[in-house]
Enzyme design. Structure first.
Site, PDB file in Angstrom:
ATOM      1  N   ARG A  48      11.762 -11.721   1.071  1.00 26.26           N
ATOM      2  CA  ARG A  48      11.172 -10.120   0.109  1.00 26.26           C
ATOM      3  C   ARG A  48      10.311 -10.935  -0.216  1.00 26.26           C
ATOM      4  NH1 ARG A  48      15.425  -8.178  -2.354  1.00 26.26           N
ATOM      5  NH2 ARG A  48      15.203  -8.713  -4.458  1.00 26.26           N
ATOM      6  N   TYR A 100      -7.869   9.753  -0.344  1.00 24.43           N
ATOM      7  CA  TYR A 100      -6.942   9.766   1.003  1.00 24.43           C
ATOM      8  C   TYR A 100      -5.836  10.740   0.302  1.00 24.43           C
ATOM      9  CZ  TYR A 100      -2.788   8.446   3.642  1.00 24.43           C
ATOM     10  OH  TYR A 100      -1.907   8.296   4.474  1.00 24.43           O
ATOM     11  N   ASP A 173     -10.427   1.283  -2.920  1.00 31.71           N
ATOM     12  CA  ASP A 173      -9.908   1.068  -1.486  1.00 31.71           C
ATOM     13  C   ASP A 173     -11.245   0.407  -0.889  1.00 31.71           C
ATOM     14  OD1 ASP A 173      -9.014   2.298   0.716  1.00 31.71           O
ATOM     15  OD2 ASP A 173      -8.244   3.871   0.141  1.00 31.71           O
ATOM     16  N   LYS A 198      -5.529   0.226  10.127  1.00 28.24           N
ATOM     17  CA  LYS A 198      -6.943   0.319  10.547  1.00 28.24           C
ATOM     18  C   LYS A 198      -7.602   0.018  11.087  1.00 28.24           C
ATOM     19  CE  LYS A 198      -5.589   4.293   8.409  1.00 28.24           C
ATOM     20  NZ  LYS A 198      -4.470   4.595   7.682  1.00 28.24           N
TER      21      LYS A 198
END
Length: 376
Positions: A48, A100, A173, A198
């Site tokens: 992690r 978004y 972004d 994407k």
């Protein structure tokens, strides 16, 4: 030195011992052994905190964006929210009106619960952004360009300079542009964010996110802590698939750009279409900005607005045969979506709009599919 294209194709070109694997192995371990003295000779404590499965993909992304460090996340949304969670309580965030929808919704929720102060600006209005940044002390400017789903283009260089003057950091972004077409860090941004689901992966089989920073900073270190403590980490196999997908990134993005420009040009004069929203068209109001800011193409995303309104838009989406009716974008296959119905209540998306994620199929097939659907 090899080009970035070659770097990406080879996934850094590292060959694993002892078998000299051309394809990098997958590191599945969740924990790592201490030495007898309690140290970590392998440099790793727990997955992690930073799995070795991330090394190649993070380094490719870092070099593609020209940044200092990169971090992978479990999703694009996890990457974005880690930035916001790293802020201090009450910090002011200035965000674009077109962005978004899920992140916009989450920003509004954070503001509604008093975690941040939030103000919006019109994506293309630099003068309005200047006034908004000067209105109150601001910690973070968020930019999304081209902006989903109407594809406005923000001048990154100008916006980041304004933020810097006011002591704010800039996050971009750049999911739609990809590092193939635009490198926001070179234009003054502090951090670039990708929904790696994407274009970076490009095969509709991974959910992932990424951040790349221009330089180390207290905020970046706080983001690193948020990934660790928040647990928004990517699985080893997903990291491996992401690296595999990036090997064809440049070819896929360029093919999608060429197809999107062809479709936008042909559809702009179609009698059933009221407007084609694609920054690569000379008629687009932001064309000059995008031509200066993006190199080698204008992206694979476009939207069309139907003259006969929402009913016609839904009918066209129902009639396509090559395009797939599905959420998401940036994969090898072309997708179509009636975006307003997906976003639901509170959507700012026009109801007559169809969002097209243009893939790498032959452009003639895609155009023929849309023309037959529009004729119904």
């Amino acid at each position: 030195m090899s080009s970035l294209e070659t770097l990406t194709v080879h996934g850094l070109g590292r060959v694993a011992e002892p078998y000299r694997d051309i394809v990098p192995p997958i590191h599945l371990a969740s924990t790592f052994e201490r030495a007898a003295d309690g140290s970590y000779p392998g440099g790793r404590l727990y997955a992690r905190d930073g799995s070795p499965a991330y090394i190649e993909a993070e380094e490719v992304l870092r070099q593609l964006e020209g940044g200092a460090q990169a971090l992978l996340f479990a999703s694009g949304h996890a990457a974005a929210t880690a930035v916001l969670q790293a802020l201090d309580a009450g910090d002011r965030v200035v965000a674009p009106r077109s962005m978004y929808w899920a992140l916009r919704k989450w920003l509004l929720d954070l503001a509604g619960h008093g975690h941040i102060q939030l103000a919006f600006y019109d994506n293309t209005d630099i003068d309005g952004l200047r006034a908004q940044l000067a209105a109150a002390p601001t910690r973070l400017l968020w930019i999304e360009t081209p902006a989903n789903p109407t594809w406005e283009v923000t001048d990154i260089r100008a916006a980041a300079a304004l933020a810097r003057e006011q002591g704010a950091m800039t996050v971009v972004d750049s999911t739609v542009a990809t590092p193939v077409l635009c490198q926001p860090l070179a234009l003054g941004a502090d951090i670039v964010m990708h929904s790696a689901t994407k274009y970076l992966n490009g095969h509709s089989d991974v959910v992932a996110g990424a951040l790349v920073t221009r330089e180390d900073s207290p905020l970046w270190q706080r983001i690193r802590v948020m990934r660790n403590l928040g647990g928004g980490i990517l699985g080893p196999f997903e990291a491996w698939l992401l690296l595999r997908g990036m090997r064809t990134l440049h070819l896929r993005v360029r093919a999608a750009c060429a197809n999107a420009l062809r479709l936008a040009t042909e559809l702009e004069t179609h009698p059933a279409i009221a407007q084609v929203l694609y920054p690569g068209l000379p008629s687009h109001p932001d064309h000059a900005v995008v031509a200066a800011q993006m190199r080698g193409g204008f992206g694979g995303m476009l939207s069309i607005r139907l003259k006969d309104g929402e009913a016609k838009a839904r009918d066209v989406a129902a009639r396509v045969q090559v395009f797939k009716r599905a959420t998401s974008l940036g994969s090898v296959e072309s997708l179509i979506e009636h975006r307003a119905s997906v976003e639901g209540e509170g959507s700012r998306c026009p109801p007559d709009l169809l969002r097209l994620s243009v893939g790498i199929e032959p452009a003639d097939d895609l155009l023929a599919d849309l023309v037959q659907a529009l004729a119904g």
